[in-house]
Enzyme design. Structure first.
Site, PDB file in Angstrom:
ATOM      1  CD  GLU A 141      -1.066   1.145   3.483  1.00  0.00           C
ATOM      2  OE1 GLU A 141      -2.223   1.458   3.185  1.00  0.00           O
ATOM      3  OE2 GLU A 141      -0.522   1.476   4.541  1.00  0.00           O
ATOM      4  CG  ASN A 142       2.581   2.556   2.859  1.00  0.00           C
ATOM      5  OD1 ASN A 142       2.423   1.621   3.624  1.00  0.00           O
ATOM      6  ND2 ASN A 142       1.863   3.661   2.928  1.00  0.00           N
ATOM      7  CG  HIS A 151      -1.979   5.160   2.125  1.00  0.00           C
ATOM      8  ND1 HIS A 151      -2.544   6.403   2.370  1.00  0.00           N
ATOM      9  CD2 HIS A 151      -1.243   4.856   3.220  1.00  0.00           C
ATOM     10  CE1 HIS A 151      -2.139   6.827   3.568  1.00  0.00           C
ATOM     11  NE2 HIS A 151      -1.372   5.903   4.102  1.00  0.00           N
ATOM     12  CG  HIS A 201      -3.763  -2.140   6.183  1.00  0.00           C
ATOM     13  ND1 HIS A 201      -2.411  -2.347   5.974  1.00  0.00           N
ATOM     14  CD2 HIS A 201      -3.945  -0.802   6.092  1.00  0.00           C
ATOM     15  CE1 HIS A 201      -1.824  -1.189   5.755  1.00  0.00           C
ATOM     16  NE2 HIS A 201      -2.727  -0.232   5.833  1.00  0.00           N
TER      17      HIS A 201
HETATM   18 FE   LIG Z   1       1.368   1.264   5.429  1.00  0.00          FE
HETATM   19 FE   LIG Z   2      -2.032   1.745   6.028  1.00  0.00          FE
END
Ligand SMILES: [Fe+2]
Ligand SMILES: [Fe+2]
Length: 263
Positions: A42-43, A71, A153
């Site tokens: 996600e990053n 994200h 998450h």
């Molecule tokens: Fe993250």
């Molecule tokens: Fe996150």
């Protein structure tokens, strides 16, 4: 069926995280010979979100499946791939109208791996209860998957520990992501599900959960808006290795934390 190994990497943060995967994942694969490699992506794109190009780099480095989190919808060019790809999931308890899917079954080496992504609801926004959605998906996957691996998450350790108990005996593993800070509570729960509150991140320990420490400190000190850049110092891979046992459950969970090899 038992004795398979799954390697799961915590949130890969920005270019330093991607480079760590490229330089270091091959030796981790050689050392632990996982049957499946999963990572939270996600990053990966500039510290927030994911793009088709960055996803491809991770697949090329040996990652089989990507999970995501809050994200995931940052980059519009990703939406089509989220809809069409069977190698990436977004939280299953988001709106049905959102791009992508919340669970998949990946066949590899004669094993059917069910991969489920869920988002917490405490200090985060998700459309539906992760607990109810988990129940529904596990019922759907029954008979379709030999093992079910869940990336939860979530922000709050309480919600994550509760999810571990909720799914104990029904999933191979429930691993937490999102905080980027690894917890020391990895274990196989009494019902046979491997659990850890948070795997940590694949990123720079020399920052604050992946962001340059000077900028975060300035933000705390001045309480004014500050532009955030991805930290680059002291990059580590933080992961867990889960070994399968009988009946779709786990034999062991081992925390793996290694410094990234130089590029
Ligand atoms: Fe993250
Ligand atoms: Fe996150």
């Amino acid at each position: 069926m038992s004795g398979e190994r799954v390697l799961f990497l915590g949130d890969i943060v920005g270019e330093p995280g991607r480079t760590a995967v490229t330089t270091t994942l091959p030796s981790l694969i050689e050392r632990h010979s996982p049957d499946l490699v999963i990572a939270n992506g996600e990053n990966v794109a500039g510290g927030l979100g994911i793009t088709p190009r960055t996803a491809d780099k991770l697949y090329a480095a040996g990652i089989d499946v990507l999970t995501t989190g809050n994200h995931v919808f940052r980059h519009r060019e990703m939406y089509e791939l989220l809809d069409s790809s069977d190698r990436i999931v977004r939280p299953a308890n988001y709106l049905e109208s959102n791009p992508g899917r919340g669970h998949i079954v990946v066949e590899k080496g004669g094993v059917r791996w069910g991969i489920v992504n869920l988002s917490g609801n405490v200090f985060m926004q998700a459309a539906h209860s992760p607990f109810h959605v988990a129940d529904r998906i596990l019922a759907q996957l029954r008979g379709d998957a030999d093992y079910v691996f869940v990336d939860f998450h979530a922000e709050a350790t309480s919600e994550k520990v509760a999810m571990g108990w909720h799914l104990d005996g029904r999933a191979l593993a429930v691993v937490g992501t999102h905080t980027h800070v690894p917890t020391a509570d990895g274990r196989v729960l009494p019902g046979g599900t491997a659990f850890i509150s948070d795997v940590g991140m694949t990123g720079a320990r020399g920052g604050v959960i992946g962001v340059r420490k000077e900028q975060i400190l300035e933000r705390f000190m001045t309480q004014m808006p500050v532009k955030f850049d991805t930290a680059t110092e002291d990059v580590w891979i933080m992961a867990v290795l889960v070994e399968t046992g009988e009946h779709g459950l786990a034999r062991s969970i081992e925390q793996i934390m290694v410094p990234a090899e130089p590029a």
